[in-house]
Design a protein around this motif. Sequence first.
Motif, PDB file in Angstrom:
ATOM      1  N   TRP A   1     -18.178  19.088  -2.206  1.00  0.00           N
ATOM      2  CA  TRP A   1     -17.911  17.886  -1.403  1.00  0.00           C
ATOM      3  C   TRP A   1     -16.421  17.815  -1.019  1.00  0.00           C
ATOM      4  N   THR A   2     -16.140  16.892  -0.087  1.00  0.00           N
ATOM      5  CA  THR A   2     -14.738  16.652   0.341  1.00  0.00           C
ATOM      6  C   THR A   2     -14.425  15.169   0.174  1.00  0.00           C
ATOM      7  N   ALA A   3     -13.342  14.895  -0.497  1.00  0.00           N
ATOM      8  CA  ALA A   3     -12.884  13.508  -0.658  1.00  0.00           C
ATOM      9  C   ALA A   3     -11.613  13.310   0.192  1.00  0.00           C
ATOM     10  N   THR A   4     -11.530  12.193   0.904  1.00  0.00           N
ATOM     11  CA  THR A   4     -10.389  11.909   1.802  1.00  0.00           C
ATOM     12  C   THR A   4      -9.695  10.630   1.364  1.00  0.00           C
ATOM     13  N   LEU A   5      -8.366  10.719   1.131  1.00  0.00           N
ATOM     14  CA  LEU A   5      -7.567   9.562   0.721  1.00  0.00           C
ATOM     15  C   LEU A   5      -6.840   9.001   1.954  1.00  0.00           C
ATOM     16  N   LYS A   6      -7.018   7.711   2.228  1.00  0.00           N
ATOM     17  CA  LYS A   6      -6.415   7.073   3.398  1.00  0.00           C
ATOM     18  C   LYS A   6      -5.567   5.859   2.984  1.00  0.00           C
ATOM     19  N   LEU A   7      -4.607   5.479   3.883  1.00  0.00           N
ATOM     20  CA  LEU A   7      -3.806   4.266   3.695  1.00  0.00           C
ATOM     21  C   LEU A   7      -4.591   3.096   4.246  1.00  0.00           C
ATOM     22  N   ASN A   8      -4.883   2.155   3.388  1.00  0.00           N
ATOM     23  CA  ASN A   8      -5.731   1.043   3.766  1.00  0.00           C
ATOM     24  C   ASN A   8      -4.906  -0.030   4.495  1.00  0.00           C
ATOM     25  N   SER A   9      -5.542  -0.786   5.365  1.00  0.00           N
ATOM     26  CA  SER A   9      -4.876  -1.909   6.031  1.00  0.00           C
ATOM     27  C   SER A   9      -5.154  -3.218   5.318  1.00  0.00           C
ATOM     28  N   GLN A  10      -5.949  -3.168   4.368  1.00  0.00           N
ATOM     29  CA  GLN A  10      -6.297  -4.347   3.592  1.00  0.00           C
ATOM     30  C   GLN A  10      -6.256  -3.976   2.123  1.00  0.00           C
ATOM     31  N   PRO A  11      -5.889  -4.847   1.257  1.00  0.00           N
ATOM     32  CA  PRO A  11      -5.510  -6.257   1.525  1.00  0.00           C
ATOM     33  C   PRO A  11      -4.009  -6.408   1.791  1.00  0.00           C
ATOM     34  N   ASP A  12      -3.123  -5.392   1.422  1.00  0.00           N
ATOM     35  CA  ASP A  12      -1.663  -5.524   1.575  1.00  0.00           C
ATOM     36  C   ASP A  12      -1.134  -4.230   2.189  1.00  0.00           C
ATOM     37  N   PRO A  13      -0.848  -4.264   3.512  1.00  0.00           N
ATOM     38  CA  PRO A  13      -0.376  -3.018   4.145  1.00  0.00           C
ATOM     39  C   PRO A  13       0.970  -2.602   3.566  1.00  0.00           C
ATOM     40  N   LEU A  14       1.144  -1.317   3.484  1.00  0.00           N
ATOM     41  CA  LEU A  14       2.407  -0.806   2.960  1.00  0.00           C
ATOM     42  C   LEU A  14       3.543  -1.055   3.961  1.00  0.00           C
ATOM     43  N   MET A  15       4.714  -1.568   3.489  1.00  0.00           N
ATOM     44  CA  MET A  15       5.884  -1.837   4.334  1.00  0.00           C
ATOM     45  C   MET A  15       7.126  -1.291   3.645  1.00  0.00           C
ATOM     46  N   TYR A  16       8.038  -0.810   4.464  1.00  0.00           N
ATOM     47  CA  TYR A  16       9.323  -0.395   3.931  1.00  0.00           C
ATOM     48  C   TYR A  16      10.180  -1.619   3.607  1.00  0.00           C
ATOM     49  N   ASP A  17       9.991  -2.680   4.395  1.00  0.00           N
ATOM     50  CA  ASP A  17      10.841  -3.860   4.300  1.00  0.00           C
ATOM     51  C   ASP A  17      10.276  -4.822   3.255  1.00  0.00           C
ATOM     52  N   THR A  18      10.605  -4.560   2.030  1.00  0.00           N
ATOM     53  CA  THR A  18      10.203  -5.459   0.953  1.00  0.00           C
ATOM     54  C   THR A  18      11.430  -5.843   0.163  1.00  0.00           C
ATOM     55  N   ASP A  19      11.281  -6.706  -0.727  1.00  0.00           N
ATOM     56  CA  ASP A  19      12.409  -7.203  -1.500  1.00  0.00           C
ATOM     57  C   ASP A  19      12.109  -7.000  -2.978  1.00  0.00           C
TER      58      ASP A  19
END
Length: 757
Positions: free
Chosen positions: A100-118
Amino acid sequence: MGTIATFRIHTSFACLILNLLLLAKIISGAVNLVPTANTVSVAETVTLPAVLTTFEVTTNNAGGLTVASSNPNFIISLTPAAGVTTNDASTVGTSAAATWTATLKLNSQPDPLMYDTDPATTSYTTTITLSDADPASTTQMITVNIIANINDEDVQNVQVEELDGNTASLTYTTSEKTFTADTNIFKIEVDDADFDDTVSPITGKLQPNYGGVFDVNACTTTATYPTYGCYVFITSGSVLDYEVQTEYVMELTLSDNRPTVLTATLTVTVINEIDEAPSFESYNMPKTISLDEINHGDHISTYEYLFRVRGVNNEFDYNVSYLEYALVTRATNANGEELFVIDSISGLITRTNAELSFEDYDVSDPSIDLEVMVLLKTHPSLNFTVTLTIEVMNICEPPVFLDTTTTVLQFDENEPTVGADLFTGGGTDAIVLAGPSLSGYDNRVEDPDAPTGGDSSGSGHSETVTYSIGNNANSHLFRMDCDGSGGTSVVLGTPNMLTIGDCSIKWATALDFEALNKRPTFTLNIIATDSCGATAEKSIEIAVRNTNDNPPIFIDSASYDTTIPENSVRDTYITTVKAYDPDADPDLTIQYSLIPDSFDDTGKPGTDWFYIHTVKDGGRYGSQNVGKLYLRQPWDRAAQGRTASVTVYARDNRPNTYNYVTGSESTRSIEFIVTFEGIDPDNVQPDENRNFWLDTGLGVVSMFLIVIGGFVLMGLLTWLLHYLLKRARYAPPPKLEPEPVPILMQTTIGRRTLDLR
């Protein structure tokens, strides 16, 4: 023992077989998860959902195969082998063994990844778990790095704090002054979630910045996310002057190069301080004013307008009534007199009536630096000074004789010595009236144009004065001598430090009264001329006393030879001799004699044969005596000869006067011949006194006829005047013609034309 060994061998082999079966069981029922990479990188701008990495999944028992991610920001899904049906993305519902093939993706939910965090989080991890129905499972740790921040956030929430009172205000208040360093006046804070000085720099701009007086620096990140900070400041060297501008309004613009722009209107208010010195209107302030000097010794009658300075009040709303003017420089002439004054209210500079002389200054730079001050009456320390250069212009000034007293000198004719000084050559009693000079006359002169200061080697530092004799009928009698060799000029000025010139008057020729056209006095004019042609004149009155220095001179001497009859009787008139006296003295008379030094006429002095009478006789030399020669006794031609030589002496009535020129007495003689002609003795002889009385009688008759003729002429003129007056009195009046009446209008009646008057 062999049995035991065999047992051990069989036992060991059985254990090996058991272990291999157990291992096969384990292998046949386990799952395997192999990722492409355990660490992946992704930019902040990745499109969701984005594939981060893939896995190879192998299992011998596909029943109940599941895969899961521990971080909800990442999702993983299984892609079954061909022909296998899955229930959903993460669960496989078949038990068929496959890869089988497993695919890892960046999800848009529930908290999108951002560079601009504190604080900024730039690395994320997740654990991937794979399990089947045995249950058997395996895990893999995956790390995801956000490696590229971008400017994707807008600026917002600008705040302004004025630093004078440290309040949240858009107005800054300051006193007028000069700023010697950059001075912050507003603190600016603005938010930007990008929070990166490199990726998202925030710049500010001021419009207007009033020529660089105001500026804003770049905003940078602070310690508090996501706030940037910067300052609006007044630049070093700038001057905020209340009198120039009281308020500055400018718009601040903040931007991080994205479409959104923040603005704020800032105001700087300037408070007045009494710190501005007044000034002068530069457009009407000349650098140099040219001014003619005044003739030496002269003063102008009234003060003369020169120039009006106009001050500028840089305080008090430019009200010039607060200004006051003064002269810092005290400009005076050589006598210590003030040359210029200024009106403290109007600023009017005037020239006083004191003498202003070019020669008082260095001729290399004949100027006066006049410092003029304007000040505030309420604050005298606030003042301003400007220098006006007064260029003194030289004018041609005439020389000046030091002694202007009338001088009168008296001389006897022929007394002065040729080449001697005018005074000393005439004797010690020559002076009649003179000034203070002990020498009888004073020719000293000074020239105001002769400079007394400055570089003596430069040009224009000398003045040449030339003496001359005024041209008149007697100017030939004198000559000027300024150096003992006949020179007529003297140089005044700084080269020889000579300020007064002098020149002697010499006698050029002998003084002869008769050569002066019988004038006993005349004027000697001494003229001093400077380099520019200006002249001064001094007069000396010369009185000449006539002396009896000339003997009489006989006239018509060629006609004195004469002839008379031989038988002429005694007292026969022979001839008349005439002489005049060049001394031109009306009181002098001529006396005649036939004997030297014997001029007494009472006894008819003379020789044995002749005598002479001195009588009055008018002529071209005026009423002067003549000598009439007579025969004393009859002449005997046979005994005395045919001719006689007669010598007549003439002398004026002031004997023994010595002639300075000829060195002789004032007596002169003339010799002529009297010829006696032989005649018939029977002829009647004339009366001895006939000629004498005839001469006298003819004169009386002539005078009588002249008087009678005058009376007759006067009578004729009186009759003619009477006749003309009588005609004028009784002349008939002129005939008056009627004045014509003008025609006003003409009209025609029938064949007649009527004039209407």
